[in-house]
Write an enzyme that holds these catalytic residues in place. Structure first.
Site: not given
Ligand SMILES: [Zn+2]
Length: 239
Positions: A21, A25, A104, A119, A130, A147, A209
């Site tokens: 993060a 920032t 992001d 993540h 599908c 979808c 950091n």
């Molecule tokens: Zn689908």
């Protein structure tokens, strides 16, 4: 120390950068998962942002998801000096892999070619039935996106609580092939992301950091400094 770090980066053929993060920032993006992030504002959010809740009630899930992440705003964020620094590490004779906890999309926006979004990403959604993928514009156009191929409700590309982390092996392989590991803007508190530095065995390991972390002892070089300031110092030796 900045000069030594710059020398290691310059002579490397394959750098892996792990980011958290702290890298975003300066772009004005709140830290979603930290103790001061949005999860602590309301503890029911962890339940609502789970894979279980998505499959239980996709309509209500999407309503809450859009409210929490204010997705419409996301395209307004821009890469900052730290993203640009990481992008500029790419060179004809140097491959750069970015493994990020950030959702992001700013590393790709900065131009980096090899980005592993550990993540997932707040951008876009995928059909759980599908596998068809959809862009944010499509997702934002209706209240509950489904979808176009099979009419199943779409699932966001961000990792939900309870989802499996599928990028871990890919991340491990990227680290295996590199010779420098640079960790930026993360306190390495989130499991299993914080296991990744352990895979760097013969690497030169650098941590930058803004505050000390419980993993500082794993690194050859540790800098506690504002990230924008730190990259400015390293860049001085990069000409
Ligand atoms: Zn689908």
């Amino acid at each position: 120390m900045y000069e030594t770090i710059a020398l290691h980066l310059k002579s490397s053929a394959n750098v892996t950068v792990l980011t958290g993060a702290g890298v975003s920032t300066a772009s004005g993006i709140p830290d979603f998962r930290s103790s001061e992030g949005i999860w602590s504002e309301d503890e029911t959010r962890e339940y609502y942002m789970s894979a279980d809740y998505f499959f239980h009630d996709p309509e209500d899930f999407w309503k809450k998801y859009k409210a929490i992440f204010r997705m419409k705003l996301l395209d307004g964020y821009k890469p900052n000096r730290v993203h640009d620094f990481i992008y500029n590490l790419e060179a004809p004779d140097r491959k750069v892999n970015v493994i990020t906890q950030n959702v992001d999309g700013l590393h790709s926006k900065a131009g980096n070619r090899n980005v592993i979004e550990y993540h997932g990403s707040l951008r876009g959604a995928t059909c759980p039935n599908c596998g068809e993928t959809y862009r944010s514009e499509y997702v934002m156009a209706v209240e509950t996106p489904s979808c176009a191929e099979c009419n199943t409700y779409l699932k966001p590309n961000v990792l939900l609580f309870g989802d499996l982390i599928t990028a871990h092996d890919l991340a491990e392989r990227a680290i295996d092939k590199s010779d420098v590991l640079l960790v930026m803007g993360t306190s390495l508190l989130v499991t299993p992301f914080n296991m990744l530095p352990h895979y760097a065995t013969d690497h030169t390991k650098v941590l930058i950091n803004n505050e000390p972390t419980g993993s500082d002892h794993l690194f050859d070089y540790v800098i506690h400094e504002d990230l924008s300031q730190a990259v400015k110092e390293i860049q001085k030796y990069f000409i």
